[in-house]
Design a protein around this motif. Sequence first.
Motif, PDB file in Angstrom:
ATOM      1  N   ILE A 134       4.808  -3.149  -2.774  1.00  0.00           N
ATOM      2  CA  ILE A 134       3.906  -3.835  -1.843  1.00  0.00           C
ATOM      3  C   ILE A 134       4.509  -3.867  -0.448  1.00  0.00           C
ATOM      4  N   GLU A 135       5.817  -4.079  -0.374  1.00  0.00           N
ATOM      5  CA  GLU A 135       6.459  -4.078   0.943  1.00  0.00           C
ATOM      6  C   GLU A 135       6.313  -2.713   1.614  1.00  0.00           C
ATOM      7  N   ARG A 136       6.459  -1.639   0.854  1.00  0.00           N
ATOM      8  CA  ARG A 136       6.274  -0.294   1.423  1.00  0.00           C
ATOM      9  C   ARG A 136       4.824  -0.079   1.859  1.00  0.00           C
ATOM     10  N   ASP A 137       3.884  -0.564   1.049  1.00  0.00           N
ATOM     11  CA  ASP A 137       2.468  -0.410   1.392  1.00  0.00           C
ATOM     12  C   ASP A 137       2.136  -1.116   2.701  1.00  0.00           C
ATOM     13  N   VAL A 138       2.617  -2.355   2.845  1.00  0.00           N
ATOM     14  CA  VAL A 138       2.323  -3.121   4.061  1.00  0.00           C
ATOM     15  C   VAL A 138       2.992  -2.483   5.276  1.00  0.00           C
ATOM     16  N   THR A 139       4.220  -1.994   5.106  1.00  0.00           N
ATOM     17  CA  THR A 139       4.920  -1.345   6.219  1.00  0.00           C
ATOM     18  C   THR A 139       4.172  -0.088   6.668  1.00  0.00           C
ATOM     19  N   ALA A 140       3.694   0.707   5.716  1.00  0.00           N
ATOM     20  CA  ALA A 140       2.920   1.905   6.059  1.00  0.00           C
ATOM     21  C   ALA A 140       1.612   1.532   6.754  1.00  0.00           C
ATOM     22  N   TYR A 141       1.007   0.455   6.288  1.00  0.00           N
ATOM     23  CA  TYR A 141      -0.247  -0.030   6.901  1.00  0.00           C
ATOM     24  C   TYR A 141      -0.020  -0.403   8.366  1.00  0.00           C
ATOM     25  N   LEU A 142       1.071  -1.106   8.632  1.00  0.00           N
ATOM     26  CA  LEU A 142       1.374  -1.490  10.009  1.00  0.00           C
ATOM     27  C   LEU A 142       1.621  -0.256  10.882  1.00  0.00           C
ATOM     28  N   HIS A 143       2.257   0.753  10.314  1.00  0.00           N
ATOM     29  CA  HIS A 143       2.498   1.990  11.070  1.00  0.00           C
ATOM     30  C   HIS A 143       1.169   2.677  11.396  1.00  0.00           C
ATOM     31  N   ALA A 203      -4.330  -0.478  -2.936  1.00  0.00           N
ATOM     32  CA  ALA A 203      -2.975  -0.150  -3.383  1.00  0.00           C
ATOM     33  C   ALA A 203      -2.285  -1.364  -3.994  1.00  0.00           C
ATOM     34  N   ILE A 204      -2.438  -2.526  -3.352  1.00  0.00           N
ATOM     35  CA  ILE A 204      -1.815  -3.745  -3.879  1.00  0.00           C
ATOM     36  C   ILE A 204      -2.444  -4.135  -5.210  1.00  0.00           C
ATOM     37  N   THR A 205      -3.772  -3.989  -5.311  1.00  0.00           N
ATOM     38  CA  THR A 205      -4.457  -4.303  -6.569  1.00  0.00           C
ATOM     39  C   THR A 205      -3.941  -3.439  -7.708  1.00  0.00           C
ATOM     40  N   GLU A 206      -3.745  -2.142  -7.447  1.00  0.00           N
ATOM     41  CA  GLU A 206      -3.243  -1.246  -8.483  1.00  0.00           C
ATOM     42  C   GLU A 206      -1.820  -1.617  -8.894  1.00  0.00           C
ATOM     43  N   ARG A 207      -1.021  -2.034  -7.935  1.00  0.00           N
ATOM     44  CA  ARG A 207       0.353  -2.441  -8.277  1.00  0.00           C
ATOM     45  C   ARG A 207       0.342  -3.689  -9.149  1.00  0.00           C
ATOM     46  N   TYR A 208      -0.575  -4.608  -8.873  1.00  0.00           N
ATOM     47  CA  TYR A 208      -0.676  -5.801  -9.704  1.00  0.00           C
ATOM     48  C   TYR A 208      -1.143  -5.446 -11.114  1.00  0.00           C
ATOM     49  N   LYS A 209      -2.038  -4.470 -11.231  1.00  0.00           N
ATOM     50  CA  LYS A 209      -2.484  -4.053 -12.562  1.00  0.00           C
ATOM     51  C   LYS A 209      -1.320  -3.480 -13.357  1.00  0.00           C
ATOM     52  N   THR A 210      -0.499  -2.669 -12.699  1.00  0.00           N
ATOM     53  CA  THR A 210       0.668  -2.102 -13.372  1.00  0.00           C
ATOM     54  C   THR A 210       1.629  -3.205 -13.800  1.00  0.00           C
ATOM     55  N   MET A 211       1.845  -4.176 -12.907  1.00  0.00           N
ATOM     56  CA  MET A 211       2.738  -5.284 -13.241  1.00  0.00           C
ATOM     57  C   MET A 211       2.173  -6.103 -14.400  1.00  0.00           C
ATOM     58  N   LYS A 212       0.860  -6.321 -14.395  1.00  0.00           N
ATOM     59  CA  LYS A 212       0.243  -7.098 -15.469  1.00  0.00           C
ATOM     60  C   LYS A 212       0.436  -6.404 -16.811  1.00  0.00           C
ATOM     61  N   GLY A 213       0.359  -5.064 -16.803  1.00  0.00           N
ATOM     62  CA  GLY A 213       0.604  -4.346 -18.045  1.00  0.00           C
ATOM     63  C   GLY A 213       2.015  -4.559 -18.562  1.00  0.00           C
ATOM     64  N   ALA A 214       2.981  -4.589 -17.645  1.00  0.00           N
ATOM     65  CA  ALA A 214       4.370  -4.834 -18.054  1.00  0.00           C
ATOM     66  C   ALA A 214       4.553  -6.263 -18.554  1.00  0.00           C
ATOM     67  N   LEU A 215       3.815  -7.204 -17.987  1.00  0.00           N
ATOM     68  CA  LEU A 215       3.939  -8.601 -18.407  1.00  0.00           C
ATOM     69  C   LEU A 215       3.362  -8.835 -19.799  1.00  0.00           C
TER      70      LEU A 215
END
Length: 283
Positions: A134-143, A203-215
């Motif tokens: 998520i940090e990489r996604d937000v940094t790319a967004y700002l760029h 992108a953030i939503t997809e990362r949360y879905k991946t994390m939810k699967g791991a949880l």
Amino acid sequence: MADDTAILLSGARRTSLGFFDAYLDLYRQAAAVVPGAARYPRIDFERDVRVRYLAASAIALGALRSDAELLRKAVDGARSSRREMADSWTTLSGWHGKARDAAERYCTSFHDAGVFVEAASTVPLALHATADGIERDVTAYLHQLAGLNQLPAIYQTFNLTTSIALARGGLAPQAANELALFINDFDNRYYAFHCHTENLVHAITERYKTMKGALGALHDDRIQRLQDPAQFGNRTSHRPAPPGGRPRTAPPTVKSQQTTDPRPRPGSPTGTPPPTTQTVPQS
């Protein structure tokens, strides 16, 4: 690394939203004097730009990383307890009868819990990966948004305020053409802002879905079947706070509905004190 996406977004807000902040009012004025040229004549800076820009600002990256470390320590502690249990089993193996049966049942459930612990060991990595991603996604967004502040030559070749005034009075047809170019450029930039923002949210939503699967490993019911091992020693365990960063609150204290001693008191079979009698003097 940032502790919160709000830090990243707030720190770059002026540079990222500088174009819209500087030109939105002129855009609305130009749209009013060149009918039909603007695709977004009702755009509002607060509603359509600032709020959308901050849509991903409430993600506590530091909390995700903290939860990951708490869970990692809990897994390490559970592994240590599992090793101790394995060592203790060598002495329990010589038991006989009901004691041996009870010990074997507990050993089996403890083994199942060990499988759960090993599955849970992947969760800290998933939490760290989510926060870093998520940090990489937000940094790319700002760029990407920073590129919207690079103005073309059109903004240097004519004065927008003067062109708006001339076009409003119908004094210079060329002014209306210049404003149409400005409006088209603004529309393209706003559309790019919209697409970049939507892509970030996706992108953030997809990362949360991946994390939810791991949880999902934390919902294994085998850990629920592990009974209290008080007979093998009194150990206290500290469960990690649930992912999300909110502090765990203490469970409410449940008071027993029975507040009196249920045992009958001497002289009263019902458990209530016997009535007091008074002696009346004879006259």
